[in-house]
Design an enzyme around this catalytic site. Structure first.
Site, PDB file in Angstrom:
ATOM      1  CB  SER A  58     -64.407  11.283  16.480  1.00 45.40           C
ATOM      2  OG  SER A  58     -64.052  11.228  17.835  1.00 45.40           O
ATOM      3  CB  SER A  85     -68.463  10.934  11.698  1.00 43.19           C
ATOM      4  OG  SER A  85     -69.578  10.367  11.085  1.00 43.19           O
ATOM      5  CG  ASP A  86     -66.783   5.208  14.836  1.00 48.26           C
ATOM      6  OD1 ASP A  86     -67.176   4.391  13.983  1.00 48.26           O
ATOM      7  OD2 ASP A  86     -66.698   4.937  16.046  1.00 48.26           O
ATOM      8  CB  THR A  87     -71.539   7.547  16.840  1.00 53.87           C
ATOM      9  OG1 THR A  87     -71.568   8.760  16.086  1.00 53.87           O
ATOM     10  CG2 THR A  87     -72.304   7.741  18.140  1.00 53.87           C
TER      11      THR A  87
END
Length: 192
Positions: A112, A75-77
């Protein structure tokens, strides 16, 4: 429920974030943590969810030898403010600038998640709108000195002191702002 559904799978969480790891524990999931160093560089023309989708996918592609029952989760924020992505601050000055920029404004927190096995890949995302009150320089400095938010997108953790005193409204998932839209991940895993 999810623990029973996932009992025949080997879940790999590719995240060093203690907050994401805690979410998985709170879901009663058996999982292992595997980390791979990647440079989080994305094409400059990408905007908003395109950035987080790209980076979550990039992290996922660094795992090339998944076994049959493996499910990889990356994931990435980012914090999206006035058409610009704020990642993690590298130092005190960057953290101060980020919080000064966020002060008195609305921004979006975009996460995501890439969920991948040998037979499928799905990327999901979530967006939460957060509003900060006008923060004083003293409040910003106090927070940075005492909480050292250098591992957090936008230079803040909603679950920390700055969130208690500085956030006036939140529209969307609180857990997304902490680092993972757990409700959306749950939905995907339950429907495998």
């Amino acid at each position: 429920m999810l623990q029973q559904k996932m009992k025949d799978y080997h879940i790999i969480l590719a995240s060093g974030s203690p907050r994401r790891q805690q979410f998985f524990k709170d879901l009663n999931l058996d999982f292992t943590i595997q980390l791979k160093e990647i440079e989080e560089i994305y094409p400059k023309e990408l905007k908003g969810t395109e950035i987080t989708d790209y980076l979550a996918d990039l992290k996922s592609k660094s795992f090339t030898n998944l076994k049959e029952k493996d499910i990889l989760i990356t994931s990435d924020t980012i914090v999206w403010l006035e058409g610009k992505a704020l990642g993690k601050p590298k130092n005190t000055d960057e953290a101060f600038k980020m919080l000064r920029d966020l002060s008195g404004k609305k921004h979006e927190v975009i996460t995501s998640i890439a969920i991948r096995s040998n037979s499928f890949q799905k990327i999901i995302q979530d967006i939460t709108t957060v509003t900060f009150k006008e923060l004083s320089d003293e409040e910003i400095n106090y927070y940075i000195t005492n909480y050292k938010p250098f591992d957090k997108a936008g230079g803040y953790g909603i679950q920390e002191w700055i969130g208690f005193i500085g956030i006036t409204t939140i529209e969307g998932s609180y857990f997304n702002v902490v680092g993972l839209p757990v409700h959306k991940l749950y939905e995907v895993l339950m429907n495998l």
